[in-house]
Enzyme design. Structure first.
Site, short mmCIF file in Angstrom:
data_model
loop_
_atom_site.label_atom_id
_atom_site.label_comp_id
_atom_site.label_asym_id
_atom_site.label_seq_id
_atom_site.Cartn_x
_atom_site.Cartn_y
_atom_site.Cartn_z
N ALA A 224 -18.16 20.94 17.85
CA ALA A 224 -17.64 21.32 19.16
C ALA A 224 -17.01 22.71 19.09
O ALA A 224 -17.25 23.56 19.96
CB ALA A 224 -16.62 20.29 19.65
N GLY B 257 -24.96 12.21 9.61
CA GLY B 257 -26.40 12.35 9.42
C GLY B 257 -26.95 13.45 10.31
O GLY B 257 -28.03 13.97 10.05
N ARG C 135 -23.16 -0.91 16.91
CA ARG C 135 -22.34 -0.85 15.71
C ARG C 135 -21.22 -1.88 15.70
O ARG C 135 -20.96 -2.51 14.68
CB ARG C 135 -21.73 0.55 15.58
#
Ligand code: ADP
Length: 455
Positions: A15, A47, A283
């Protein structure tokens, strides 16, 4: 000492870099301050996959996708607690952001491969070279060098400074015990990431996530930006929504990238040799399913059919060697041998794998309805590693408007203050889908850079 810039950016993750480069290109003088000795934050150790509906790779692979479908998946995946307007921007700006990364930042994405993370209806995540955030952080570094954007490392922002009108005009910082005041003529952008590594802060909002849990986070991810902004009355949102990543190393808590074989059909089994959850579930669902198993652990299993496509062992060689040395991952010519290494019920596991092979051949997973489609696990070598969940991402954070301006508890803009990335709490709702963070930090980092430069 005193320093003067148009735009001051706190934090050097994805960011912060996206904001800094965009602000500089819009004509502002900018500086990035970073408390750690090295740049990259959590963005470096992910990743690095990035969801983009309608990408050039999807077109090449003949995958149908749309902005609407991405919005739908993202809102649903976060239990409809994400802000629909912000999610719409996320989806619409994903492709331009990815093209900017590819063409201007020179991020090298694989041209013929995509990831399908849990909760997504189609394969839509672009994969950076070598499957890590290092690819884009290194390219961001090269671009900031070229643009001569200074990055002040080992420099910790400690407070935001405002003038009498309440406008944010700078940042107090500390380097080696020395105070430095950074004045920002146009704006300050908070890009300090989340608070996953701050046990005290996370247990304040989610008491169960105490120090029994490791974290996948970089050390600097302590919620500093949220704390600093709250002192100016900034409004936070959704702070209790903290995501664990289901598949992490059982000792360090670090994320397991080698276990990304899961996205290509690797199985999750328990000590009893049984599958217990759809491997491409959300998740949070997988994490709590794992915690309900014997030893609060799972075993990830795949064979050469999957490895040939996923290439995780060859890409993440160092991880394999480390886990192998520690007895946490093995490669073997038979599944029986792997079951023996981990003390898993061998007969039950063999029967489970046999069922999976039938399902794979029939194209239907009768046990858990695997949405990516199961693969056979028949061809050696076979791989297995042990894993458990660890604290990964904080969905909550600062509230911003569509221009990334930070809002106060009255819903009013705090003039001169912007925020982007994990420090914000707008897009992911109760649960972030895999691959959405990179899209979020790039899209809103760019907006923050543009808006702050235009003040
Ligand atoms: P994002 O994904 O939102 O870009 P990252 O976790 O990748 O967030 O990066 C955030 C960065 O901000 C990290 O490198 C972290 O060390 C840095 N940071 C956090 N708090 C401060 C602070 N008080 N001063 C300077 N840098 C900070």
């Amino acid at each position: 000492s005193e320093q003067n810039f148009d735009v001051v950016i706190i934090g050097s993750g994805g960011a912060g870099f996206s904001a800094a480069i965009t602000a500089k290109n819009a004509g502002a003088s900018v500086v990035i301050i970073e408390k750690m000795p090295t740049v990259g934050g959590n963005s470096l150790i992910t990743g690095g996959q990035m969801n983009v509906p309608g990408s050039w790779v999807q077109k090449k692979m003949g995958i149908e996708d749309s902005i609407e479908l991405f919005v739908k998946d993202t809102l649903k995946g976060g239990d409809y607690e994400g802000d629909p307007e912000m999610v719409q921007i996320l989806a619409e700006q994903a492709l331009p952001a990815a093209e900017w990364l590819r063409d201007y930042i020179k991020v090298d994405f694989y041209q013929d491969q995509l990831f399908q993370f849990g909760g997504h209806s189609v394969k839509r995540a672009l994969i950076p070279r070598n499957h890590t955030g290092a690819e884009w952080i290194s390219k961001f570094m090269a671009k900031t060098d070229e643009l001569q954007i200074p990055i002040h490392t080992r420099t910790t922002a400690t407070a935001l400074i405002k003038d009498q009108s309440g406008r944010v005009i700078g940042v107090e910082a500390e380097k080696n015990g020395q105070k430095i005041t950074y004045y920002a003529k146009r704006g300050v952008i908070i890009a300090t990431g989340g608070f996953g590594a701050n046990v005290e802060m996370r247990t304040k909002y989610a008491p169960e996530l105490d120090n029994r849990y490791g974290t996948t986070n970089a050390r600097g991810i302590m919620g500093d930006g949220i704390v600093m902004a709250e002192k100016l009355n900034a409004q936070t949102h959704n702070m209790k929504s903290i995501q664990t990543y289901p598949i992490c190393h059982i000792d360090s808590g670090a994320i397991s990238l080698i276990a990304d074989s899961r996205f290509f059909g690797a199985l999750l089994v328990n000590k009893e040799g049984h599958r217990f959850v759809e491997e491409l579930e959300r998740r949070d669902v997988i994490s709590s399913a794992i915690l309900a198993q014997t030893g609060k652990q799972t075993y990830v299993l795949w064979g050469n059919e999957i490895e040939k496509i996923a290439k995780v062992v060859s890409v993440h060689k160092d991880e394999f060697e480390e886990l192998n040395r520690k007895g946490m991952m093995f490669k073997a010519d038979s599944i029986e041998e792997l079951a023996g290494k981990f003390g898993i019920d061998e007969k039950a596991l063999m029967a489970q794998v046999e069922r999976v092979n039938q399902f794979a051949k029939a194209g239907e997973d009768k046990e858990f309805n695997h949405r990516g489609g199961l693969k056979t696990i028949m061809e050696p070598p076979f791989y297995m590693l042990v894993a458990k969940p660890s604290v990964h991402h904080t969905m909550g954070g600062l509230m911003t408007d569509t221009h990334t301006r930070v809002l106060d508890t009255q819903g009013k803009v705090i003039a001169g203050l912007f925020a982007a990335g994990e420090v914000t709490g707008m897009t992911h709702g109760s649960n972030r889908l895999g691959g959405n963070a990179i899209t979020d930090i790039t899209v809103f980092g760019r907006i923050a850079g543009r808006e702050a430069a235009a003040e």
